[in-house]
Design a protein around this motif. Structure first.
Motif, PDB file in Angstrom:
ATOM      1  N   TRP A  31       0.891  -1.115   0.034  1.00  0.00           N
ATOM      2  CA  TRP A  31      -0.045   0.128   0.029  1.00  0.00           C
ATOM      3  C   TRP A  31       0.930   1.195   0.120  1.00  0.00           C
ATOM      4  CZ3 TRP A  31      -3.965  -1.761  -2.014  1.00  0.00           C
ATOM      5  CH2 TRP A  31      -4.426  -2.788  -1.630  1.00  0.00           C
ATOM      6  N   LEU A 123      -4.192   4.416  -0.746  1.00  0.00           N
ATOM      7  CA  LEU A 123      -5.060   3.717  -1.606  1.00  0.00           C
ATOM      8  C   LEU A 123      -6.247   3.161  -1.061  1.00  0.00           C
ATOM      9  CD1 LEU A 123      -1.881   1.741  -3.491  1.00  0.00           C
ATOM     10  CD2 LEU A 123      -3.122   4.144  -4.072  1.00  0.00           C
ATOM     11  N   SER A 124      -7.292   3.466  -1.728  1.00  0.00           N
ATOM     12  CA  SER A 124      -8.723   3.016  -1.322  1.00  0.00           C
ATOM     13  C   SER A 124      -8.735   1.699  -0.882  1.00  0.00           C
ATOM     14  CB  SER A 124      -9.572   3.522  -2.399  1.00  0.00           C
ATOM     15  OG  SER A 124      -9.574   5.021  -2.545  1.00  0.00           O
ATOM     16  N   PRO A 125      -8.051   0.526  -1.346  1.00  0.00           N
ATOM     17  CA  PRO A 125      -8.432  -0.826  -0.597  1.00  0.00           C
ATOM     18  C   PRO A 125      -7.753  -0.873   0.666  1.00  0.00           C
ATOM     19  CG  PRO A 125      -7.674  -0.790  -2.946  1.00  0.00           C
ATOM     20  CD  PRO A 125      -7.513   0.379  -2.799  1.00  0.00           C
ATOM     21  N   GLU A 146      -8.016   5.119 -10.493  1.00  0.00           N
ATOM     22  CA  GLU A 146      -7.160   4.004 -10.858  1.00  0.00           C
ATOM     23  C   GLU A 146      -5.562   4.542 -11.045  1.00  0.00           C
ATOM     24  OE1 GLU A 146      -8.814   2.634 -14.591  1.00  0.00           O
ATOM     25  OE2 GLU A 146     -10.323   1.783 -13.683  1.00  0.00           O
ATOM     26  N   ARG A 150      -2.167  -2.413  -7.943  1.00  0.00           N
ATOM     27  CA  ARG A 150      -1.911  -3.093  -7.050  1.00  0.00           C
ATOM     28  C   ARG A 150      -2.783  -4.586  -6.919  1.00  0.00           C
ATOM     29  NH1 ARG A 150       1.199   0.221  -6.782  1.00  0.00           N
ATOM     30  NH2 ARG A 150       1.966   1.566  -4.931  1.00  0.00           N
ATOM     31  N   ALA A 155      -5.924   0.583  -8.428  1.00  0.00           N
ATOM     32  CA  ALA A 155      -6.694   1.197  -7.323  1.00  0.00           C
ATOM     33  C   ALA A 155      -6.671   2.708  -7.245  1.00  0.00           C
ATOM     34  CB  ALA A 155      -5.798   0.610  -5.996  1.00  0.00           C
TER      35      ALA A 155
END
Length: 172
Positions: A31, A123-125, A146, A150, A155
């Protein structure tokens, strides 16, 4: 949950190899910034710790190096800098250390460094990073769609910020 006690201190040369080991762990580096997605060498870590980051602090827990936090990319005319945090020791994940360190670093940014605005991104995840920033009072400013590759897919990157008065900081 008991948050581990920690100290923020200037990085020292003996932090280089533990930080390099943390960044070699895919669970830690996934991340982080794109430059951390390839193998790094000690000289790159030294350059960042002792010259690349504007104001880095080592995170020490129970006398051991546990990660790194601080500020980089200062914009003096805006009284602004970019916050970063890496809890490299997985045994401290999920125990509130990231939130506590973030709040302590942000307080130093406003109180000691005289910042007006602190920006950050994740990163959003990475839900843990989203929670850490939210608990510290950061607000979402936008999204770079985007923005990073990843885990076999693109992501989004959340852009967040906080002002001193939003942090409840009386000294700003």
């Amino acid at each position: 949950m008991t948050t581990p006690e920690f100290t923020l201190r200037p990085p020292i040369s003996s932090d280089v190899y533990p930080y390099l080991a943390f960044l070699s762990n895919p669970a830690v580096s996934i991340w982080l910034e794109d430059r951390c997605q390839r193998p790094l060498i000690a000289s790159e870590i030294k350059a960042f710790l002792f010259g690349g980051a504007w104001c880095p602090w080592a995170i020490e827990v129970e006398g051991a190096f546990a990660g790194l936090t601080g500020f980089q990319d200062p914009i003096p005319e805006r009284s602004q800098a970019r916050f970063f945090i890496v809890i490299g020791e997985p045994s401290y994940w999920g125990k509130g250390l990231g939130t506590a360190v973030t709040k302590a670093a942000v307080a130093r940014g406003f109180n000691e460094l005289g910042l007006r605005k602190i920006v950050s991104d994740y990163l959003s995840p990475n839900l843990a990073s989203a929670e850490i920033h939210e608990r510290a009072g950061f607000q979402i400013e936008g999204c770079l769609r985007e923005d990073a590759w990843r885990e076999g897919k693109w992501a989004d990157r959340a852009i967040v910020s906080i002002f001193g008065n939003e942090f409840g900081n009386e000294m700003v």
